[in-house]
Design a protein around this motif. Structure first.
Motif, mmCIF file in Angstrom:
data_model
loop_
_atom_site.group_PDB
_atom_site.id
_atom_site.type_symbol
_atom_site.label_atom_id
_atom_site.label_comp_id
_atom_site.label_asym_id
_atom_site.label_seq_id
_atom_site.Cartn_x
_atom_site.Cartn_y
_atom_site.Cartn_z
ATOM 1 N N GLU A 100 -7.488 8.044 -0.811
ATOM 2 C CA GLU A 100 -6.611 8.351 -1.941
ATOM 3 C C GLU A 100 -6.044 7.084 -2.569
ATOM 4 N N ILE A 130 0.844 -1.188 0.000
ATOM 5 C CA ILE A 130 0.000 0.000 0.000
ATOM 6 C C ILE A 130 0.882 1.242 0.000
ATOM 7 N N PHE A 131 0.288 2.376 -0.294
ATOM 8 C CA PHE A 131 1.035 3.628 -0.291
ATOM 9 C C PHE A 131 0.880 4.292 1.064
ATOM 10 N N PRO A 132 1.920 4.308 1.863
ATOM 11 C CA PRO A 132 1.775 4.784 3.232
ATOM 12 C C PRO A 132 1.459 6.276 3.314
ATOM 13 N N ASN A 133 1.869 7.031 2.306
ATOM 14 C CA ASN A 133 1.683 8.482 2.388
ATOM 15 C C ASN A 133 0.463 8.938 1.592
ATOM 16 N N LEU A 134 -0.454 7.999 1.301
ATOM 17 C CA LEU A 134 -1.742 8.361 0.747
ATOM 18 C C LEU A 134 -2.799 7.905 1.748
#
Lengths: 394, 592, 286, 236
Positions: free
Chosen positions: D98, D90-94
């Motif tokens: 998002e 997963i995208f941790p900074n989204l």
């Protein structure tokens, strides 16, 4: 098809060839040629200065029919990159690699220090064509080293005299924190305070930082009669423009040694109008030597000569005097050096002669930048000699 | 780990050596000086490679030590007479080492890119110090008017002013530096330095003080760079602040990479290639006026092509084909006699908060010796945080961690590891660039975790430990395999082998079965049962079948709190546990 | 008192310009993982391009409008020719290659524009100065420069936080392979990011040109300071770069006046301090 | 033909080791297939090769008849393959939202079955945490998000690699239930997992890989019929 292996083989061959470069050097030196080594910056910020010096030297030799004292002159050039860490190496390249008979250069003071050291050890006739570092004609002076340019403090001293004459009393000095700047300011202080002037504050900033805004704000708050500043090249240009941008030029005249405006006259534009400097040369100098020199130089290179060109030109004049005294034989060093020490000749910059430490004794002219040109205003200091502190030549 | 140069590389190096030894007899003074500079720069880049290529610490301020070494000679020289050469070079090495210690003390606190930047900043500060102040004549540089020599009872045995003998002095020091660093790389100390590059978290968990190891590597490398600087100052007797400038550091890195980082000899080729290339392209008589006027373009493009063609640097072309050797070794069945370091692990009101979140909340639990203790709980229950507190990877916010009754809370990870607590990580954590045996050797060596050890004094003991550890986990026949190339399961086995080899007697294992197939799982479960005889094992695991098969006690965490602790049977019947976690998954008791 | 206000203004102005240069560096570093030593060279080429473009087009803002797409295309070409081969390689090889590019770009500059310091004209309508104190003026162009930098910074932050492109950039920063597996061509994404970085550096160079002039080596200093900004702000963080730039700008402005002896080491000391307090920079992730 | 994805004679290498040896593998439209095998047998490599993330040396991969071997992963994704990698990615900074919106696109066949709200309905936990950053989620929530994200691109085929690894038993059950729901909507699914029982419940066809070769392929019944062989191959 060129495959990878082939490329590698080719690269290997090229590598081997380049490995051999410093060791195998085609030598074309013939009996009658005299090799003059030029250690000059051909790249980087100082390259225009190197180019001017180089051009004037070549022009002089060409006008003499390619010969001085009967010896055919060839030049060997090395780009010193204004890089002191490589300077001794590059000097050695000229001295032992190219086996030059005469060594000349350079612009950067740190490089010149290294060059002077090598030259002193070797005893080779050496002409310093720009760098104003004091040590070369003071503590580290040598019988074989001659300077045809200036000493850093010498120019500062002349500027100080001119500022006194103009009635300036209180001054703030601004320069980079490095030897040339400090020597220049020291020279300025010497003549200026001796004449009753007062220094309000010395401001320095790290070399080669060009963020001037904050120190300009400080200058504004100190309200001096004038500012004495030593910068050169791109830094000088930015300083002049920022100074005008801060509207300081309207109230506090900007002064400095000639290097502040030399080479950036056009680029400074209206911001440079009114900047007053002192230097041992100005383009419009009214003497026959300068008229001829300026005309010839412009004809050859499509560009008016500058102070650096003059320094290169005079280096060749001085060399010719030495060579002629030695009958073209650079081995007869005592004769050659004696003649050069005593030399006195008309230069485009006016009368030229050397002091005991082999630094020029020369006129300094007051100039004002206006409309992209340094205008001649008069003589700032007549036949000013530099200190010879620490030099044991006599 | 640093490999010996391939036969091809050795031949090349031998040829180069022969060439350099003979050089003074057929080149002029300039060629000799050029070669001297090349050799001195080579010493410098080899020193950098020890730090950068082997230790993985990219110093962008290495020129600071080179510069300081050079200025040391200036400080020690006088205009009255020649300084003693040993003293001068020693001063260079010493001053550089002191500076490296001071700079490294701070720089080694950081890592990765931040390390690059801190070293860069340190270099720039040194530059400013010498450029802006009068301690050594300021910006234009300073002269060493009389070069050092070796004079005994009025006889000058060696004069650095004599170009030829000085050339041989430099060549001698290059050979010494290269051999010394090679030797160093293969000592216990060198193994630790290379462990830094491979995996410093693992190194710390094995009980090594990573900070000290970095600092030691930094000082060693700085000292050798200082030697190079001192020699450089003696070439021409001129020192300038520009020796410190970031461009010099950048050039050195470039030569190391060009030649092949991590090989020690490669950077010499890099220096040779770069300096010669630049020289050749600048020589108009060789390449013509046009090329020499644009030598930067030529140099730049050549470098670009070199990078694109050869990812491993010039040394990459000289690499030997990988050899597969399969040694079989006698597998000892008995563990080496080593005093058991610790037995009991316990916590008292242990808590850890992150911001507002209480990841571990007031946990008091005790793990008795020679049993397998499983910690279970839903995701986010704080299990991994809990293990990190046990091993010292995290510092508790409150409470105590007791090893044999002594509170170790707040101690660094390596100190706790030295007390006998070995841990594995959720994501497998080994030295991928090392072989299996080298991994274990670094672990075995941790039984005496001093950084500065230069002799494998306990080699045979370590051999036995390694053989035992590998045998226990079933990797004896894989001793020479590259750890990074093994399967996930094998890497987990290796990790456990390392814990055993390092003498850990309390093993904290974070999901050792993750990603394992049933067969591997069974093997590890058997291994754990086996280890229980003389180890205290704390296990985090989701595989309930395995947990119930092996665990003697179960500890259940939920939302950071301890909700149950006891024998598997007790826990199985605990209603709270079932609703929070197990659901219908608790294996039924036999016959029930 | 007015001196302090002035220095705040000076610091902000310098910081904002730094931000423009550093933001590109932090993007390229954060997303592509490339240590781009040639970033300063893009700034330098921007300053020289400003010279040529203003001569042709007559106004620095027209030069900016033309220069940004040019720099973008140039950056994309550099990425395609060189940088894309480096993504899977070691940082050190990136250092080597981008170092080589500096040599090449410097040579191009020397050959095309020569080595004399060259001046770039200010637009006449902004070339006046307003009086801040009785003795001191402040050039209107610098004020305009600040305004443009602030606008650009706001636009960038908006794009990163609220648009599809911004989400893509943030996603790529953490896991480029996954971005690819979700149907976005990472080759194109990377090229765009690198080109954007180059365009930002060039834009900074163009905007600074009328006050800075153009001369050899102008990019070197910008490079080092930009790296310091990236470290202070935290790698990959635009917000961090913004704050870091302003911090550096203010520290420089006040340092020169109040601790002139230490002004050359001040920014490094500041960086060291930030790293002690927050080892991953102000906005960096651990 | 009703095949959605068909690979023939696939060979792939990881460094020097031959990881896939002439693998034949097919998935029909809306079909559920399990991929079984011990560790290191090539299951993940097969998925990654099909996705274009790992290069194949030789063979043939067709998606809906088009030859996709050598395509970039992004092109394969756009052609209708959703991928849930091992380790989640997963995208941790989204934020959660998002992460989902990021991946949204209409399917290769123009379908728009999955929307943000649809995913939130499938995973109510995610709806609660829609404004949280990716790195603030628990392991189970991350796994849900990865599956939801893959669905947002309306794939015809979903490839799921070790979705239940490292999850608590209750959360695992949740994942299996959801995969069943997804399969019921007509999305073809390939699952790599270690839980034979759960796989039998979800999938209709099963493939066993041993050392990069397919040693078994058949229905759940056939799998049950050869229980001893299967258990020995899987090391159960």
């Amino acid at each position: 098809m060129i495959d990878r292996r082939r490329i590698i083989t080719l690269a290997g061959a090229a590598g081997a060839t380049s490995l051999a470069a410093p060791f195998v050097r085609p030598s074309w030196a013939q009996a009658n040629t005299l090799k003059v080594g030029l250690l000059l910056p051909y790249s980087g910020t100082y390259a225009p200065l190197g180019e001017a010096i180089n051009r004037a030297m070549e022009l002089y030799v060409k006008q003499q029919g390619g010969k001085l004292a009967g010896r055919e002159i060839v030049f060997a050039k090395v780009d010193d990159e204004s890089e002191p860490a490589k300077a001794t190496e590059n000097t050695t390249k000229l001295i032992s690699g190219e086996k030059v008979d005469i060594l000349t250069g350079t612009v950067h003071s740190g490089v010149a220090m290294a060059m002077a050291k090598m030259a002193k050890e070797d005893g080779l006739p050496t002409l310093i064509t720009n760098a104003g570092v004091e040590a070369i004609t003071r503590g580290a002076c040598a019988p074989n080293i001659f300077r045809t340019s200036f000493g850093n403090s010498q120019v500062g001293e002349a500027t100080g005299l001119a500022m006194l004459k103009a009635g300036v009393k209180n001054v703030v000095t601004v320069t980079w924190k490095y030897a040339a700047g400090e020597e220049s300011v020291a020279g300025f202080k010497k003549s200026f305070t001796a004449g009753g002037g007062k220094i309000i504050k010395d401001i320095t900033l790290p070399f080669p930082d060009v963020e001037f805004q904050s120190i300009l704000a400080e200058v504004g708050s100190l309200k001096p009669d004038a500012v004495y500043s030593f910068f050169a090249g791109g830094g000088a240009l930015k300083f002049i423009k920022d100074y005008a941008g801060a509207k300081l030029n309207e109230k506090i005249p900007l002064w400095g040694p000639g290097f502040l405006t030399d080479g950036v006259e056009k680029a400074a534009g209206p911001a440079g109008d009114g900047v007053k400097t002192a230097l041992h040369y100005v383009e419009s100098l009214d003497n026959p030597e300068n008229k001829k020199f300026a005309a010839d130089f412009s004809a050859a290179y499509g560009k008016a000569p500058d102070v650096y060109a003059v320094q290169g030109w005079d280096a060749m004049q001085l060399l010719r005097i030495g060579l002629e005294a030695a009958g073209g034989d650079t081995k007869k060093r005592p004769e050659m050096f004696a003649a050069m020490s005593k030399a006195s000749f008309p230069s485009p910059r006016g009368p030229f002669k050397l002091g005991t430490s082999h630094n020029p004794i020369q006129n300094f002219y007051l100039r004002e930048l206006r409309g992209g040109e340094n205008k001649y205003l008069g003589i700032a200091a007549e036949m000013l000699a530099d200190d010879t502190t620490g030099c044991k030549l006599a | 780990m640093l490999k010996a140069p391939s036969p091809r590389a050795l031949v090349l190096l031998a040829c180069l050596l022969a060439l350099f030894v003979a050089l003074p007899f057929f080149v002029g003074p300039y060629g000799l000086k050029f070669a001297t500079r090349l050799i001195v720069i080579s010493i410098f880049v080899v020193s950098l490679d020890f730090l950068l290529g082997l230790g993985g610490l990219v110093s962008f301020g290495h020129a600071a030590f080179f510069g300081v070494g050079a200025y040391a000679v200036y400080f020690i020289s006088s205009d009255e007479g020649a300084a003693n050469a040993f003293l001068a070079l020693g001063a260079g090495v010493g001053l550089a080492a002191v500076c490296a210690l001071a700079i490294g003390a701070f720089a080694c606190l950081t890592r990765g890119f931040y390390f690059i930047m801190v070293t860069l900043a340190a270099g720039q500060m040194m530059f400013s110090l010498f450029h802006d102040t009068d301690i050594a004549k300021g910006s234009d540089g300073a002269y060493i008017n009389i070069k050092p020599d070796v004079t005994i009872a009025g006889h000058t045995l060696l004069d650095f002013d004599d170009r030829r003998s000085f050339f041989y002095v430099c060549l001698f020091f290059l050979i010494v530096a290269l051999l010394a660093l090679f030797w160093l790389a293969r000592t216990p100390f060198g193994r630790i330095v290379q462990g830094l590059k491979a995996n410093d978290a693992r190194l710390s968990a094995l009980g090594y003080d990573v900070y000290r190891a970095k600092l030691a590597a930094f000082v060693v490398s700085g000292a050798v760079a200082g030697l190079a600087g001192a020699l450089f100052a003696c070439i021409d007797g001129f020192v300038t602040p520009d020796l410190f400038a970031w461009r010099q550091s950048g050039l050195a890195i470039m030569m190391v990479v060009l030649g092949g980082a991590g090989t020690l000899f490669g950077p010499i080729l890099g220096a040779l290639a770069y300096i010669s290339l630049e020289e050749a392209l600048k020589t108009a008589s060789l390449v013509g006026d046009f090329v020499s006027a644009h030598w930067r373009l030529g140099t730049g493009l050549t470098l670009v092509i070199a990078v694109l063609l050869s990812p491993d640097g010039l040394a990459g072309f000289l690499r030997a084909a990988p050899r597969v050797s399969r040694r079989t070794r006698a597998a000892p069945s008995r563990p080496p006699a080593a005093a058991r370091k610790a037995s009991t692990l316990a916590t008292r009101t242990l808590s850890k908060t992150f911001g507002g979140l209480r990841a571990v909340d007031d946990v008091t639990v005790s793990f008795a010796p020679d049993l397998v203790h499983a910690i279970i709980g839903p995701n986010g229950a704080g299990k991994t945080t809990f293990t990190n507190l046990l091993s010292g990877a995290l510092k508790p916010s409150a409470g105590e961690v007791l090893v044999d009754g002594k509170n170790v809370a707040g101690m660094p990870a390596h100190t706790i590891a030295r007390r006998g607590v070995g841990r594995s990580f959720q994501r497998t954590n080994i030295f991928g660039a090392f072989t299996v045996e080298e991994n274990c050797r670094l672990a075995a060596q941790a039984a005496h975790p001093a950084i500065l050890r230069f002799v494998d004094a306990r080699r045979s003991e370590d051999d036995a430990t390694i053989a035992y550890a590998l045998d226990v986990v079933g990797l004896s026949d894989r001793a020479d395999a590259l750890a990074g190339a093994m399967s996930n399961g094998e890497q987990r086995q290796l990790e456990i082998a390392m814990l055993i080899a390092s003498g850990g007697s309390i093993l904290v294992l974070d999901e050792p079965l993750a990603g394992m197939g049933p067969e591997e799982t069974r093997r590890v479960v058997d291994l754990l049962r086996d280890l229980r005889r003389n180890h205290t094992i704390v296990l985090i695991e989701h595989d309930m079948d395995a947990v119930f098969a092996v665990a003697d006690t179960l500890t259940v965490l939920a939302l950071g709190r301890l909700i149950a602790h006891g024998s598997p049977d007790e826990v199985r019947r605990n209603g709270e546990v079932i609703s929070a976690y197990l659901g219908g998954h608790a294996p039924q008791e036999a016959g029930a | 008192m007015s001196l302090i206000l002035l220095q705040i203004l000076n610091g902000l102005q310098y910081g904002l310009l730094l931000f423009l240069a550093a933001s590109g560096l932090t993007l390229v570093f954060g997303i592509l993982g490339i240590i781009n030593l040639a970033h300063g060279a893009f700034y330098m080429l921007g300053a020289y391009a400003a010279l040529t473009l203003t001569a042709r087009l007559g106004d620095i803002f027209l030069a900016l409008a033309a220069g940004i797409p040019l720099a973008f295309a140039f950056g994309a070409a550099i990425e395609w020719l060189f940088i894309r081969h480096l993504y899977k390689r070691d940082h050190l090889q990136q250092v080597l290659l981008t170092f080589a590019l500096i040599l090449v770009f410097n040579e191009i500059q020397q050959t095309v524009w020569g080595n004399y310091p060259l001046s770039i004209p200010m637009p006449s309508y902004l070339s006046s100065s307003i009086s801040l104190t009785a003795d001191l003026g402040y050039p209107v162009y610098r004020l305009a420069l600040m305004a443009i930098c602030i606008v650009l910074a706001l636009v960038m932050m908006f794009v990163i936080q609220n648009t599809r492109a911004g989400r893509l950039i943030r996603a790529a920063e953490s896991n480029p392979e996954m971005v690819e597996a979700l149907g976005f061509d990472s080759r194109i994404l990377f090229r765009i990011v690198f080109a954007t970085g180059a365009a930002l550096a060039a834009a900074a160079g163009i905007l600074a040109a009328p006050v800075e002039s153009a001369y050899p080596g102008i990019g070197d200093r910008v490079l080092i300071i930009s790296f310091v900004v990236v470290v202070i702000g935290g790698i990959g963080s635009i917000r961090g770069a913004f704050l870091g730039s302003l911090l550096i700008g203010l520290a420089d402005a006040f340092g020169k006046v109040f601790v002139p002896k230490f002004s050359s080491v001040l920014i490094y000391a500041l960086m060291a301090l930030v790293l002690v307090l927050r080892p991953s920079g102000l906005f960096g992730r651990q | 033909m009703n095949e959605l994805l068909e690979a023939r004679g696939l060979n792939a290498y990881y460094g020097a080791s031959h990881v896939l040896r002439g693998v034949d593998f097919r998935v029909g439209r809306g079909e559920t297939v399990s991929l079984l095998g011990r560790n290191g047998m090539g299951k993940t490599t097969l998925l990654r090769t099909l996705m274009g993330l790992t290069p194949s040396k030789s063979g043939d991969i067709r998606l809906g008849g088009a030859d996709i071997r050598g395509w970039r992963p992004s092109a394969i994704a756009r052609a209708g393959v959703g991928f849930v990698p091992e380790g989640r990615g997963i995208f941790p900074n989204l934020t959660v939202e998002e992460n989902l919106v990021f991946a949204a696109r209409e399917g290769a066949d123009g379908r728009r079955d999955w929307t943000r709200e649809g995913i939130f309905a499938l995973f109510p936990r995610l709806a609660e945490r829609r404004t949280n950053w990716g790195n603030q989620l628990s392991g189970g929530e991350q796994q849900m998000l990865t599956i939801g994200r893959a669905l947002m691109s309306n794939p015809a085929l979903l490839m799921v690699d070790e979705a239940t690894e490292g999850l608590a038993p209750l959360v695992r059950d949740d994942i299996w239930r959801t995969l069943k729901l997804i399969a019921d909507k007509g999305v073809a699914i390939v699952v790599v997992d270690k839980n034979l029982d759960d796989l039998k419940a979800l999938c209709r066809r099963h493939v066993i890989l041993v050392k990069g070769e397919v040693v078994f392929e058949g229905s759940t019944e056939e799998l049950a019929a050869r229980d001893d062989f299967v258990r020995s191959q899987l090391g159960l």
